[in-house]
Structures are given as C-alpha cells and as structure tokens.
Design an enzyme around this catalytic site. Sequence first.
Site, PDB file in Angstrom:
ATOM      1  N   SER A  38       0.829  -1.194   0.000  1.00 14.75           N
ATOM      2  CA  SER A  38       0.000   0.000   0.000  1.00 14.75           C
ATOM      3  C   SER A  38       0.873   1.257   0.000  1.00 14.75           C
ATOM      4  O   SER A  38       1.742   1.398  -0.842  1.00 14.75           O
ATOM      5  CB  SER A  38      -0.965  -0.041   1.194  1.00 14.75           C
ATOM      6  OG  SER A  38      -2.031   0.871   1.031  1.00 14.75           O
ATOM      7  N   ASP A 152      -5.851  -3.559  -2.274  1.00 16.94           N
ATOM      8  CA  ASP A 152      -4.762  -3.301  -1.334  1.00 16.94           C
ATOM      9  C   ASP A 152      -4.135  -4.583  -0.782  1.00 16.94           C
ATOM     10  O   ASP A 152      -4.827  -5.485  -0.306  1.00 16.94           O
ATOM     11  CB  ASP A 152      -5.328  -2.476  -0.171  1.00 16.94           C
ATOM     12  CG  ASP A 152      -4.253  -1.830   0.674  1.00 16.94           C
ATOM     13  OD1 ASP A 152      -3.281  -2.507   1.037  1.00 16.94           O
ATOM     14  OD2 ASP A 152      -4.394  -0.636   0.981  1.00 16.94           O
TER      15      ASP A 152
END
Length: 335
Positions: A38, A152
């Site tokens: 991320s 993510d």
Amino acid sequence: MKIGLALGSGAARGWAHIGVIKALEEMGIEIDIVSGCSIGSYVGAAYASGKLAELAKWVESLTEWQVYTLMGVGFHKGGLMSGLKVFKALEDEFSFDTFEQLNKPFAAVATDLYSGREVNFMNGSVIEAVKASCAIPGLFPPQLFENRWLVDGGVVNPVPVNMCRMLGADIVIAVNLSADFRPESLVSTQVDQGNNQKKTSDFFKRSQQQIQQWFGKGEDSTSKPDAQPLTASEGELTDECLEILEPANVEQQTQEDISVPPAPSIINAMTGSLDILSARVTRSRLAGDPPDILIEPQLGDFGMMEFYRAKELIEHGRGSVQRIAEQIKFQLGKE
C-alpha cells in the site's frame, strides 16, 4: 550481509516511512532490498528509485486542499477517490517505470479480490504495481491486472517481510504502522479512537463543501491558493451519496454523553474495520514470519486521510528509530 526493509500499509501514516529511512541512513545503515504494501509500496518505489528526498520535499509541502485535488475525491466507480494525480506524480517525479530500472531490488504486494490470494510484483511496471497495492477497498477502485481484479495488499500481507526474504535479504527490518490499533491498546482509548476515525469522514465533508461552494459561485478552482486544476466532474457527490458521511444511529447518543465514542458514518465503519483487520493480520503474519528488527511508530493521533501532516509523520518515523537505535545497532553488529 544483505539488509531488507519491509514497509507496511497505513494510508497517510505511511509518510512515517520516510522518517524511518532517513534515521536508518543517518545511523550508517545501508538498505539493500525493499518491499512495500500500500503506501509502503509508494514510498518504497521512490526509495528504490533514489528519489526519496524529492518525495519528502513534495509531501512536506502539501496542503489539505492539494490533497483533495490530488486524491480526486468524488463518487467514482469502485471507490470514493480516483487517485490518478497521486500516481501520476509518482510516475513523473519519484519512480522509474520498471522494476528492472530501480537502484535496489524492490517488491510490492496486492490482493486478488476474488481468490483472496497474495499477488507479488517484482518485475514489469512499477506504477501498475503500486496502484494495485494501494487500492484500499472502498476508497480507491480495484485495479485490473492480467485478468484479475486487485485491491490493497494490506488485506492479506500488510508488512511484507516474506518479500524481502524472497529477494535475498539476510536481515529484515520491518515497519509496522498498525501498532496503535491493537485491541488491548484501544480498549482504554475508545473515545479518542472514535474521534480520530471521525477525521476521515470530516476530510471528505470539507473537500465536498469547498468544491460545491466554489463551483456554485462559478469560480475557477485553479484560482484558489495552492490549488491544482480540477474539473467540475471530479469530486461531485450527490446529496444521497453524501449521506455515507453522516453518522448512523446518532439519535441514540446525547451530546452530553462524552463517555461514548462519536457515532460512526458508513465510511468510518469501513475504515475503522480496515484498521482492525490490518492490525490483526499484521500480528498474525509477523508471528509466523517475524522480522529481525521491528519498528513501530506510534501514530494513533493521525487520521487515514491526513496526508498533509507529512512533517509530523516523518518526525514520528525518525523518532521510532531513535528510540531503539541501540537495539538496531546490536542486531546488525554495529558499534
């Protein structure tokens, strides 16, 4: 001896990674391998490209309004933000195009939305890898890659220690941005945590109010201080969509009852759940594949979308290294 650095997920809190890296460099520690999840992949890509200083200068200059425009706040298909300008900045200013061009071996991790499998990026396009790794469910749209929809990496592997080892690291330093979100630490601070979560919906409310006010007056948003070009279609939310920013069951709570955390909106419930999920998955993954050195900045006061607080976050990252500097030196056999 090759040293790897695993940079964890954490949205805006990820700017603390910059301070961690700076502090390690000041100690004379050379990082050979980098992995990221991320926001950790965003910072990691810049670091592996040798452009961390440029990234730090840029993020420290960001205002709240610039964050609105960069994130492309609006009711987009698949998420509340497009993020196009953020990733364009990475592509143009802070990262090389491909993994093969990077100065250090680098890996990013994402999640296959439909199989739940971890997807590892170690070659090809850096920008596409970072986009997928940063696709926070509900906030950024999922990314299509090789016939798979990716979100993510924090859903399955928030601090990718294993990726550093796969790239040949002998010693792995991991940075966990979720240390403040463990259940035992949250029980005594529920009201504070509720207020902190509320910052996220407040961020979207403020962005929308400013956009609607300025366009309602027929003004050009580019005339605003520190603003970047914005079209009317970017960031437009209908009144119905804005309801997701309003708290649920607020009638159950009186204003005088300060012992009860603020009522969550849909987005607060979502982002708060993601924080809990990330913290629990992180603990499980780190227990199964522990790093040699674990750095855990204390970031409980920072909201998920407070990217404009970069200077503070960088200093918190630096301080987290300084607190355990002697332990790090001992682990690495340095005087």
